[in-house]
Scaffold this motif. Structure first.
Motif, mmCIF file in Angstrom:
data_model
loop_
_atom_site.group_PDB
_atom_site.id
_atom_site.type_symbol
_atom_site.label_atom_id
_atom_site.label_comp_id
_atom_site.label_asym_id
_atom_site.label_seq_id
_atom_site.Cartn_x
_atom_site.Cartn_y
_atom_site.Cartn_z
ATOM 1 N N SER A 122 1.234 -1.020 -0.388
ATOM 2 C CA SER A 122 0.029 -0.435 0.035
ATOM 3 C C SER A 122 0.568 1.365 0.289
ATOM 4 O O SER A 122 1.879 1.348 0.323
ATOM 5 C CB SER A 122 -0.630 0.261 1.091
ATOM 6 O OG SER A 122 -0.452 -0.226 2.540
ATOM 7 N N TYR A 123 0.371 2.701 -0.346
ATOM 8 C CA TYR A 123 0.840 3.562 -0.210
ATOM 9 C C TYR A 123 -0.490 4.667 -0.991
ATOM 10 O O TYR A 123 -0.788 4.679 -1.947
ATOM 11 C CB TYR A 123 1.911 3.834 -0.922
ATOM 12 C CG TYR A 123 2.190 4.801 -1.422
ATOM 13 C CD1 TYR A 123 3.755 5.651 -0.233
ATOM 14 C CD2 TYR A 123 2.557 6.032 -2.566
ATOM 15 C CE1 TYR A 123 3.649 7.339 0.256
ATOM 16 C CE2 TYR A 123 3.040 7.252 -2.564
ATOM 17 C CZ TYR A 123 4.067 7.286 -1.410
ATOM 18 O OH TYR A 123 4.355 8.959 -1.340
ATOM 19 N N ASN A 124 -0.555 5.209 0.286
ATOM 20 C CA ASN A 124 -1.716 6.389 -0.012
ATOM 21 C C ASN A 124 -2.992 6.078 -0.027
ATOM 22 O O ASN A 124 -3.562 7.052 -1.547
ATOM 23 C CB ASN A 124 -0.783 7.431 -0.312
ATOM 24 C CG ASN A 124 -0.198 8.547 0.063
ATOM 25 O OD1 ASN A 124 0.119 8.459 1.758
ATOM 26 N ND2 ASN A 124 0.493 9.325 -0.100
ATOM 27 N N ASP A 125 -3.607 4.488 -0.006
ATOM 28 C CA ASP A 125 -4.489 4.367 -0.744
ATOM 29 C C ASP A 125 -5.627 4.637 0.468
ATOM 30 O O ASP A 125 -6.798 3.738 0.256
ATOM 31 C CB ASP A 125 -4.456 2.752 -1.042
ATOM 32 C CG ASP A 125 -3.670 3.171 -2.726
ATOM 33 O OD1 ASP A 125 -4.395 3.713 -2.997
ATOM 34 O OD2 ASP A 125 -3.121 2.017 -2.038
ATOM 35 N N ARG A 126 -6.215 5.506 1.427
ATOM 36 C CA ARG A 126 -7.111 5.956 2.322
ATOM 37 C C ARG A 126 -7.843 6.011 1.393
ATOM 38 O O ARG A 126 -9.163 5.155 2.452
ATOM 39 C CB ARG A 126 -6.666 7.270 2.900
ATOM 40 C CG ARG A 126 -8.052 7.501 4.154
ATOM 41 C CD ARG A 126 -7.976 8.164 4.784
ATOM 42 N NE ARG A 126 -8.888 8.990 5.254
ATOM 43 C CZ ARG A 126 -9.330 8.941 6.748
ATOM 44 N NH1 ARG A 126 -7.772 8.238 7.274
ATOM 45 N NH2 ARG A 126 -9.585 9.035 7.693
ATOM 46 N N PRO A 127 -8.899 6.286 0.557
ATOM 47 C CA PRO A 127 -10.231 6.327 -0.145
ATOM 48 C C PRO A 127 -10.759 4.689 -0.431
ATOM 49 O O PRO A 127 -12.114 5.181 -0.298
ATOM 50 C CB PRO A 127 -10.260 6.851 -1.385
ATOM 51 C CG PRO A 127 -8.904 7.681 -1.529
ATOM 52 C CD PRO A 127 -7.287 7.111 -0.419
ATOM 53 N N VAL A 128 -9.397 3.805 -0.853
ATOM 54 C CA VAL A 128 -10.388 3.396 -0.764
ATOM 55 C C VAL A 128 -9.539 1.426 -0.312
ATOM 56 O O VAL A 128 -10.299 0.147 -0.481
ATOM 57 C CB VAL A 128 -9.877 1.999 -2.323
ATOM 58 C CG1 VAL A 128 -10.972 3.237 -3.728
ATOM 59 C CG2 VAL A 128 -7.844 1.833 -2.211
ATOM 60 N N ILE A 129 -8.825 1.079 0.358
ATOM 61 C CA ILE A 129 -8.534 0.681 1.902
ATOM 62 C C ILE A 129 -8.498 -0.275 2.569
ATOM 63 O O ILE A 129 -8.813 -1.280 3.075
ATOM 64 C CB ILE A 129 -6.857 0.687 2.160
ATOM 65 C CG1 ILE A 129 -5.367 -0.737 2.576
ATOM 66 C CG2 ILE A 129 -6.996 1.417 2.906
ATOM 67 C CD1 ILE A 129 -4.937 -0.112 2.813
ATOM 68 N N ASP A 165 -3.168 4.234 9.834
ATOM 69 C CA ASP A 165 -3.681 4.047 10.763
ATOM 70 C C ASP A 165 -5.101 3.158 10.434
ATOM 71 O O ASP A 165 -5.488 2.539 11.154
ATOM 72 C CB ASP A 165 -4.701 5.404 11.097
ATOM 73 C CG ASP A 165 -3.132 6.499 11.359
ATOM 74 O OD1 ASP A 165 -2.508 6.205 12.114
ATOM 75 O OD2 ASP A 165 -3.544 7.670 10.862
ATOM 76 N N ILE A 166 -5.285 3.000 9.059
ATOM 77 C CA ILE A 166 -6.650 1.937 8.707
ATOM 78 C C ILE A 166 -6.048 0.543 9.104
ATOM 79 O O ILE A 166 -6.551 -0.142 9.421
ATOM 80 C CB ILE A 166 -6.832 2.447 7.600
ATOM 81 C CG1 ILE A 166 -7.961 3.579 7.158
ATOM 82 C CG2 ILE A 166 -8.125 1.456 7.083
ATOM 83 C CD1 ILE A 166 -7.810 4.272 6.489
ATOM 84 N N ILE A 167 -4.840 0.685 8.404
ATOM 85 C CA ILE A 167 -3.807 -0.950 8.184
ATOM 86 C C ILE A 167 -4.133 -1.473 9.986
ATOM 87 O O ILE A 167 -4.542 -2.118 9.745
ATOM 88 C CB ILE A 167 -2.471 -0.592 7.810
ATOM 89 C CG1 ILE A 167 -3.040 -0.477 6.086
ATOM 90 C CG2 ILE A 167 -1.906 -1.830 8.382
ATOM 91 C CD1 ILE A 167 -1.731 -0.103 5.608
ATOM 92 N N SER A 174 -3.066 -2.626 -2.133
ATOM 93 C CA SER A 174 -4.527 -2.232 -0.913
ATOM 94 C C SER A 174 -5.973 -1.712 -1.940
ATOM 95 O O SER A 174 -6.822 -1.913 -1.422
ATOM 96 C CB SER A 174 -4.291 -1.420 -0.143
ATOM 97 O OG SER A 174 -3.811 -0.187 -0.726
ATOM 98 N N ASP A 175 -5.446 -0.921 -3.339
ATOM 99 C CA ASP A 175 -6.018 -0.647 -3.828
ATOM 100 C C ASP A 175 -6.887 -1.880 -5.317
ATOM 101 O O ASP A 175 -7.858 -1.089 -5.940
ATOM 102 C CB ASP A 175 -5.885 0.950 -4.905
ATOM 103 C CG ASP A 175 -4.914 0.203 -5.928
ATOM 104 O OD1 ASP A 175 -4.313 -0.911 -5.818
ATOM 105 O OD2 ASP A 175 -4.639 1.113 -6.991
#
Length: 299
Positions: free
Chosen positions: A21-28, A58-60, A100-101
Motif C-alpha cells: 500500500s501507499y496512500n490508498d485511504r479512499p479504498v483500503i 492508521d486504517i491498516i 491495497s487498491d
C-alpha cells in the motif's frame, strides 16, 4: 477454465496474503474488509506500507497486528526488493499478492485464486481485474481488453499482473524478483517462469476491482518506465523495437480500437481522449525502451 472448488481436491495450504500500500485511504478499508471476510480461513494478512502520509497506515492498524505490518521508504521503493523481503519474512506455503487498491469482489476470491496451485506444473496464478465505477472510458476499455476472459492477452508475447496474484513458496524462493527494474517486475518474473517451463494460470472468477485514472503526465511516466523495463525483460530480441513497429503502428491500431469501442459504447469521452492518450503512451514507451537498451548495452 477449470473452476473446481479447491476443497474438493483437498488443497488447503497455509496462505500468507501480502498487501502492498501507499496512500490508498479512499479504498483500503474496503479491501481489508473483503480480504479478512474470505470464506477460506487458513491465512494470515501481512501489510507492507510505503510510509503512507494520508492516514492509510492508521486504517491498516485497525485491522492488523503490529507484528504483521512492515514499513518501507517510498522514496527508495523498489518493487522487487519489497516482494523479495515478503518472501523471506512471512510464513506460508502459498503467498498471495494483492494491492491495497485491488478490492476482491467475492467471498471465495482467495479460494478460487489459489486453486490452480495444486498443480505442480503451475508456477503462478493471477486473477481478473475490473475497473472502478469512476474509471475513465479508455482505462475501462484497457482493463477489459487485458483481462476479461483472458483470450486477448493470451495472444500477446506475455502478460501477468501481481496486483492480484499467487504463487507457491518454493517457486518464489527459486525465482526471486528482479531488482534491476523499477516497473513491470511482475512481467519479468512471470516471464522467467514461463521460460523455465512452468505454466501461468489465469482465473477470471478470482476478480478484484482495480483501476487508475492516469493524467497524461502520469501516463508518460508509467509507460516510459515500462518501456525501459521491457528492454531488460525481452533483451533476447522478442520484440521489434523500431519506431514503426513499437510506436507508430501500435499507436494507429490502438486509436482505431478506441474509436470502434467508443462508438459501440456511445462514449464521446473515449473518442476525444484517444489520440492524446495513445500518443503519450506509445511515444513514452518507445523513449523508455530506447533508454533501457542504452543502459543494458554491452560496454
Amino acid at each position: 477454465m477449470n473452476t473446481e472448488h479447491p476443497t474438493a481436491a483437498g488443497y488447503r495450504p497455509q496462505v500468507a496474503i501480502v498487501m502492498r500500500s501507499y496512500n490508498d485511504r479512499p479504498v483500503i478499508r474496503q479491501t481489508l474488509e473483503r480480504v479478512l471476510g474470505q470464506g477460506y480461513k487458513n491465512f494470515e494478512l501481512w501489510n507492507f506500507d510505503s510510509s503512507s502520509q494520508d492516514g492509510t497506515l492508521d486504517i491498516i492498524r485497525e485491522y492488523n497486528a503490529p507484528e504483521r505490518i512492515r514499513l518501507n521508504d517510498s522514496k527508495n521503493y523498489n518493487p522487487g526488493r519489497v516482494l523479495n523481503e515478503a518472501v523471506r519474512t512471512v510464513p506460508g506455503e502459498v503467498l498471495v499478492f494483492i494491492n491495497s487498491d485491488a478490492t476482491p469482489e467475492s467471498d471465495d476470491w482467495l479460494e478460487r485464486l489459489i486453486a490452480p496451485l495444486a498443480d505442480p506444473g503451475v508456477g503462478a496464478v493471477y486473477g481478473r481485474q475490473t475497473a472502478r465505477p469512476d474509471c475513465r472510458s479508455l482505462f475501462v476499455k484497457d482493463t477489459e481488453r487485458a483481462f476479461g476472459d483472458g483470450r486477448e492477452a493470451a495472444t500477446w508475447v506475455h502478460f501477468f499482473s501481481m496486483a492480484n496474484a499467487a504463487a507457491r513458496r518454493e517457486i518464489l524462493e527459486q525465482y526471486p524478483f528482479e531488482t534491476q527494474v523499477q516497473y513491470s517486475e511482475d512481467i519479468e518474473w512471470s516471464y522467467r517462469l514461463r521460460q523455465a517451463g512452468l505454466r501461468i494460470a489465469y482465473v477470471p472468477e478470482a476478480a478484484a476491482t482495480h483501476s487508475h485514472n492516469y493524467s497524461l503526465r502520469q501516463s508518460y511516466k508509467r509507460h516510459f518506465g515500462e518501456g525501459k523495463a521491457e528492454a531488460w525483460i525481452f533483451r533476447q530480441g522478442e520484440l521489434n523495437t523500431s519506431l514503426l513497429r513499437y510506436c507508430l503502428l501500435p499507436f494507429g491500431m490502438e486509436v482505431l480500437r478506441d474509436l470502434s469501442w467508443g462508438v459501440r459504447r456511445g462514449s464521446l469521452e473515449a473518442i476525444l481522449h484517444s489520440v492524446p492518450l495513445r500518443a503519450v503512451q506509445k511515444w513514452a514507451r518507445w523513449q523508455g525502451v530506447r533508454a533501457g537498451m542504452k543502459d543494458h548495452a554491452p560496454a
